[in-house]
Enzyme design. Structure first.
Site, mmCIF file in Angstrom:
data_model
loop_
_atom_site.group_PDB
_atom_site.id
_atom_site.type_symbol
_atom_site.label_atom_id
_atom_site.label_comp_id
_atom_site.label_asym_id
_atom_site.label_seq_id
_atom_site.Cartn_x
_atom_site.Cartn_y
_atom_site.Cartn_z
ATOM 1 N N TYR A 107 16.659 29.136 9.673
ATOM 2 C CA TYR A 107 15.354 29.941 9.892
ATOM 3 C C TYR A 107 15.404 30.153 11.671
ATOM 4 O O TYR A 107 15.789 28.950 12.175
ATOM 5 C CB TYR A 107 14.253 29.158 9.444
ATOM 6 C CG TYR A 107 13.733 29.517 7.851
ATOM 7 C CD1 TYR A 107 13.662 30.375 7.475
ATOM 8 C CD2 TYR A 107 14.102 28.383 6.942
ATOM 9 C CE1 TYR A 107 13.375 30.836 6.110
ATOM 10 C CE2 TYR A 107 13.665 28.523 5.727
ATOM 11 C CZ TYR A 107 13.272 29.667 5.299
ATOM 12 O OH TYR A 107 12.988 29.906 3.858
ATOM 13 N N LYS A 124 0.769 -1.173 0.044
ATOM 14 C CA LYS A 124 -0.051 0.187 0.106
ATOM 15 C C LYS A 124 0.726 1.248 0.108
ATOM 16 O O LYS A 124 2.104 1.165 0.341
ATOM 17 C CB LYS A 124 -0.918 0.206 1.034
ATOM 18 C CG LYS A 124 -0.237 0.122 2.428
ATOM 19 C CD LYS A 124 -1.140 -0.412 3.645
ATOM 20 C CE LYS A 124 -0.379 -0.395 5.109
ATOM 21 N NZ LYS A 124 -1.219 -1.198 6.042
HETATM 22 C C1 LIG Z 1 -0.313 -2.097 6.771
HETATM 23 C C2 LIG Z 1 -1.181 -3.311 7.001
HETATM 24 C C3 LIG Z 1 -0.397 -4.526 7.103
HETATM 25 C C4 LIG Z 1 1.185 -4.494 7.152
HETATM 26 O O1 LIG Z 1 1.576 -3.800 8.325
HETATM 27 P P1 LIG Z 1 3.152 -3.722 8.800
HETATM 28 O O2 LIG Z 1 3.171 -3.474 10.153
HETATM 29 O O3 LIG Z 1 3.809 -2.876 7.951
HETATM 30 O O4 LIG Z 1 3.962 -5.074 8.539
HETATM 31 C C5 LIG Z 1 -1.091 -5.631 7.401
HETATM 32 N N1 LIG Z 1 -2.520 -5.913 7.463
HETATM 33 C C6 LIG Z 1 -2.981 -4.714 7.328
HETATM 34 C C7 LIG Z 1 -4.695 -4.743 7.656
HETATM 35 C C8 LIG Z 1 -2.546 -3.375 7.016
HETATM 36 O O5 LIG Z 1 -3.233 -2.413 7.079
#
Ligand SMILES: *Cc1c(COP(=O)(O)O)cnc(C)c1O
Length: 394
Positions: A279, A59
């Site tokens: 800054y 994702k």
């Molecule tokens: C993002 C996500 C994962 C992966 O999680 P990590 O902690 O990055 O391994 C797995 N399952 C779901 C439902 C997620 O939203």
């Protein structure tokens, strides 16, 4: 138009030797993404998962590292199942992995059914209305299309609550119209091995699975994958560990770093007591200090919260083998570092400074900035020239 991406193929043995890579003269900052390390991480997780299948969570543009490149590399390594957040991401995975199983974690927004069906994507159904919509669509089509069902085991974010399971148990007509190819839940404390929450969620998941005796099951993200065989079920869903991030707090991280960020020195100057830097003028040297301004700022994904003096917590980066620290605030395009202890011939205009990699890791930086590796990675900017290192023989 400058080319922003390149695939570099070289023998596995010396892929990490960045000096061999011809760096484009116009690039101000470079993000090296090591697909060999990515694949090694997937292979390791696959091994830890034992007989369970190891999927890849890609994702958010594969946690910022490039969806097509990452999913493609994982698919070539043998990864068969992918999880994305959105339909659009899933369609992009489909374009490079024609036979992969692809689940969309967002679930089903009504009216989006055909967008799944057209690309053979599987929604992760998280509520009774979603289940009913998918059932209706499949029934109209006369085809039992696969989907996952997400049950909530305590996170209260997405997923069917126990009450919805009871109502499905009393009337399972909707379930008969499609194939429940996976039942999943999500751990919310898996990065803490000692947390009793993990065990509670595990028990709740076993309860929920009684409603779906025949479906494949999946509970674990990266952290859960390291919690032992009880947490593996049929499929594990690691994300962050694939990308080299720490999955379990307060334990050595067994994964290989995947990203390395280097940026060039644009200018070097000497400042004296009474001067300020950056800054807000927050840095005020107490002695003559050599400052290098380097071409990397928060618009490149370098966290602004890393501003100021984090000297006590280690260097922010390296010039060759010389550690350097940040002084003053991180700006949009620039940071300023103290190079007083670096030989002058190394800290010069055009020289490269490594600000993220094997020595100062993503987790080192985010620990100091008060955030997590997930956020830093997924915000790495496309302005940074990307090089994918791929030593796999084709
Ligand atoms: C993002 C996500 C994962 C992966 O999680 P990590 O902690 O990055 O391994 C797995 N399952 C779901 C439902 C997620 O939203």
């Amino acid at each position: 138009m400058t080319e922003t991406k390149a695939i570099i193929t070289r023998p596995v043995a010396n892929v990490l030797d960045a000096t061999e890579i011809t760096l484009p003269a116009a690039a101000r900052a470079i993000l090296e993404i090591d697909l060999n390390a990515l694949r090694a991480n997937w292979a390791k997780l696959n091994e830890v998962a034992g007989s369970a299948e190891c999927a890849g969570v890609v994702k958010a543009d594969a946690y910022g590292l490039g969806l097509e490149e990452i999913a493609g590399a994982l698919a070539r390594e043998g990864c068969r199942t992918f999880f994305t957040a959105t339909i659009q991401e899933a369609q992009r995975v489909r374009s490079i992995a024609p036979s992969a199983v692809i689940y969309v974690l967002d679930g089903l927004l009504s009216g989006a059914e055909a967008h799944y069906a057209g690309f053979d994507l599987r929604p992760v159904l998280s509520s009774l209305p979603e289940i009913n919509d998918w059932a209706m669509f499949c029934s109209n089509e006369g085809r039992r299309r696969p989907a996952a069902i997400h049950v909530d085991t305590g996170m209260n974010r997405l997923g069917l609550p126990a009450s919805a399971l009871a109502s499905l148990a009393s009337d399972d007509t909707p379930l008969s119209h499609f194939e429940t190819s996976l039942v999943m839940s999500h751990l919310y404390n898996a990065d803490d091995r000692k947390s009793s929450v993990n065990q509670r969620q595990l028990e709740a998941f076993h309860e929920a699975l009684k409603f779906f005796p025949d479906a494949a099951a999946s509970l674990s993200n990266s952290g859960g994958t390291f919690l032992g065989a009880d947490y593996h079920f049929d499929l594990v869903r690691p994300g962050i560990a694939l990308y080299g991030g720490r999955a379990i707090e307060n334990e050595p991280n067994p994964m290989q770093p995947v990203v390395k960020l280097t940026a060039r020195i644009l200018q070097v100057r000497t400042v004296m007591p009474g001067d300020v830097v950056g800054y807000g003028g927050t840095y005020q040297p107490t002695k003559s200090t050599r400052i290098a301004t380097i071409a990397c700022g928060y618009a490149d994904g370098f966290l602004r919260a890393l501003s100021g003096d984090h000297h006590a917590r280690g260097p922010i980066g390296y010039i060759g083998d010389y550690p350097v620290r940040i002084v003053g605030r991180v700006s949009m395009d620039l940071i300023t570092i103290d190079v007083s202890d670096v030989p002058e011939e190394l800290a010069t205009r055009g020289a490269w400074v490594e600000v993220m990699g094997a020595r100062v890791t993503v987790d080192d930086l985010t620990d100091r900035a008060g955030t997590i590796g997930y956020e830093l990675l997924s915000r790495l900017s496309n302005r940074v020239h990307r090089i994918y290192i791929d030593g796999r023989p084709t």
